[in-house]
Design a protein around this motif. Structure first.
Motif, PDB file in Angstrom:
ATOM      1  N   ASP A 258      32.438  15.973  27.243  1.00 48.81           N
ATOM      2  CA  ASP A 258      31.630  15.299  28.098  1.00 48.81           C
ATOM      3  C   ASP A 258      30.040  15.650  27.816  1.00 48.81           C
ATOM      4  OD1 ASP A 258      31.221  13.620  30.606  1.00 48.81           O
ATOM      5  OD2 ASP A 258      30.514  15.658  31.333  1.00 48.81           O
TER       6      ASP A 258
ATOM      7  N   ARG B 107      27.299  13.041  26.769  1.00 46.95           N
ATOM      8  CA  ARG B 107      26.062  13.221  27.361  1.00 46.95           C
ATOM      9  C   ARG B 107      24.626  12.835  26.652  1.00 46.95           C
ATOM     10  NH1 ARG B 107      25.829  16.853  32.154  1.00 46.95           N
ATOM     11  NH2 ARG B 107      27.345  17.744  31.330  1.00 46.95           N
TER      12      ARG B 107
ATOM     13  N   THR C  68      24.233   9.543  25.027  1.00 45.42           N
ATOM     14  CA  THR C  68      24.318   8.373  26.012  1.00 45.42           C
ATOM     15  C   THR C  68      22.964   8.488  27.055  1.00 45.42           C
ATOM     16  OG1 THR C  68      25.628   9.577  27.835  1.00 45.42           O
ATOM     17  CG2 THR C  68      26.644   7.752  26.421  1.00 45.42           C
TER      18      THR C  68
ATOM     19  N   ASN D 226      26.955   2.190  25.366  1.00 46.56           N
ATOM     20  CA  ASN D 226      26.310   2.275  26.583  1.00 46.56           C
ATOM     21  C   ASN D 226      24.794   1.671  26.715  1.00 46.56           C
ATOM     22  OD1 ASN D 226      26.550   3.687  29.187  1.00 46.56           O
ATOM     23  ND2 ASN D 226      24.863   4.710  28.704  1.00 46.56           N
TER      24      ASN D 226
ATOM     25  N   ASP E 175      26.269  -0.461  31.547  1.00 47.35           N
ATOM     26  CA  ASP E 175      26.606   0.764  32.078  1.00 47.35           C
ATOM     27  C   ASP E 175      28.086   0.943  31.628  1.00 47.35           C
ATOM     28  OD1 ASP E 175      27.551   3.143  33.314  1.00 47.35           O
ATOM     29  OD2 ASP E 175      26.873   2.482  35.379  1.00 47.35           O
ATOM     30  N   ASP E 176      28.451   1.695  30.820  1.00 44.86           N
ATOM     31  CA  ASP E 176      29.785   2.090  30.263  1.00 44.86           C
ATOM     32  C   ASP E 176      30.621   3.136  30.798  1.00 44.86           C
ATOM     33  OD1 ASP E 176      31.706   0.917  28.589  1.00 44.86           O
ATOM     34  OD2 ASP E 176      31.461   2.452  27.115  1.00 44.86           O
ATOM     35  N   SER E 177      29.782   3.828  32.008  1.00 50.03           N
ATOM     36  CA  SER E 177      30.595   5.180  32.423  1.00 50.03           C
ATOM     37  C   SER E 177      31.973   5.024  33.070  1.00 50.03           C
ATOM     38  CB  SER E 177      29.575   5.757  33.633  1.00 50.03           C
ATOM     39  OG  SER E 177      29.562   4.727  34.570  1.00 50.03           O
ATOM     40  N   LYS E 178      32.465   3.946  33.527  1.00 50.71           N
ATOM     41  CA  LYS E 178      33.863   4.029  34.077  1.00 50.71           C
ATOM     42  C   LYS E 178      34.545   3.762  32.952  1.00 50.71           C
ATOM     43  CE  LYS E 178      36.796   1.526  37.249  1.00 50.71           C
ATOM     44  NZ  LYS E 178      36.913   0.451  38.226  1.00 50.71           N
TER      45      LYS E 178
ATOM     46  N   ARG F 288      34.071   4.900  29.876  1.00 47.07           N
ATOM     47  CA  ARG F 288      33.736   6.217  28.894  1.00 47.07           C
ATOM     48  C   ARG F 288      34.452   7.287  29.707  1.00 47.07           C
ATOM     49  NH1 ARG F 288      28.487   5.775  29.276  1.00 47.07           N
ATOM     50  NH2 ARG F 288      28.169   7.271  30.733  1.00 47.07           N
ATOM     51  N   ALA F 289      34.755   7.329  30.842  1.00 46.25           N
ATOM     52  CA  ALA F 289      35.409   8.510  31.309  1.00 46.25           C
ATOM     53  C   ALA F 289      36.873   8.530  31.021  1.00 46.25           C
ATOM     54  CB  ALA F 289      35.321   8.460  33.028  1.00 46.25           C
TER      55      ALA F 289
END
Length: 200
Positions: free
Chosen positions: A93, A97, A100, A170, A174-177, A179-180
Motif C-alpha cells: 500500500d 501511494r 498515486t 489513477n 479516482d481508481d481507489s476502490k 485499486r484496494a
C-alpha cells in the motif's frame, strides 16, 4: 537579524523546486515555463535563472528533488508499518501511494516531455534509473527480504512496476476502490512468493 545570504539562496532554490513540481502536476510540461515557476515561487525570472540557467536544468533538478521527496516520505512513514502478517499488505500500500500521489504525476509529465527532448531525456533516464534502484533497495528493506534469494528480485520489481501502472490508471479518474482489491490480492501473492523463497 538578516537571514544569511547562503540560507536565503538555499530557501529560494527550495521554493523553485517545490513550485516546479506543483506546476508540472497541475499544468504539465507545456505550461510549466521558467516564468511560471518563478512567479509561483515568488522570485524574479532572473533569480530563477541564477539557480537554474536553463529550463532543462530546473526540471532535471526537480526530478532529483522528487526522488528525494519520495525517499523522505517513505522513510517517515515506514516507522508506522505494522509487524507480523499485516506488514506485506502495508508495504505494498505504501509503495502504491508513492505512485498515486502528486510527486509521481509531476514525474510523469517529465517522462512524456523527455520522449521528444533529447537533452531532457538524457538527464531523466539517468536520474530515474538511480531513483528506481533506490526504490527497489528500500522495498527490499521494508519487506525484510534478501534479493539473492531466487525470485525475490523479480517479484519486488514486479511490485514496483504494478504500483507504477496503478499510478497511471489513477491519472484520469479516482481508481481507489478498484485499486484496494488489487493491493489486497497482490499482497497475498507477494507473501506467498517471498515465504516460498525463504523456505528454499
Amino acid at each position: 537579524m538578516r537571514q544569511p545570504q547562503q540560507d536565503r539562496s538555499r530557501a529560494t532554490r527550495q521554493r523553485l523546486l517545490e513550485s516546479a513540481i506543483e506546476a508540472l502536476a497541475e499544468l504539465g510540461w507545456q505550461g510549466s515555463t521558467v516564468a511560471v515557476v518563478a512567479e509561483r515561487a515568488g522570485v524574479s525570472r532572473g533569480a530563477a535563472q541564477h539557480h537554474f540557467p536553463t529550463r532543462e536544468d530546473l526540471f532535471a533538478a526537480a526530478v532529483e528533488y522528487v526522488g528525494e521527496a519520495r525517499r523522505t516520505w517513505t522513510r517517515e512513514h515506514s516507522a508506522d508499518l505494522p509487524t507480523g502478517p499485516e506488514r506485506t499488505r502495508a508495504v505494498v500500500d505504501m509503495i502504491v501511494r508513492i505512485y498515486t500521489g502528486p510527486l509521481f504525476r509531476a514525474a510523469l509529465h517529465l517522462w512524456v516531455a523527455a520522449t521528444s527532448d533529447e537533452q531532457l531525456r538524457t538527464s531523466i533516464v539517468e536520474l530515474e534509473a538511480r531513483i528506481g534502484r533506490e526504490q527497489h533497495k528500500l522495498a527490499l528493506e521494508l519487506l525484510g527480504v534478501d534479493e539473492s534469494t531466487p525470485g525475490v528480485r523479480e517479484t519486488v520489481q514486479a511490485t514496483l512496476d504494478m504500483a507504477r501502472g496503478l499510478g497511471l490508471a489513477n491519472l484520469l479518474t479516482d481508481d481507489s476502490k478498484r485499486r484496494a482489491g488489487i493491493i489486497d490480492r497482490w499482497a497475498e501473492v507477494l507473501d506467498a512468493t517471498l515465504n516460498a523463497g525463504a523456505r528454499t
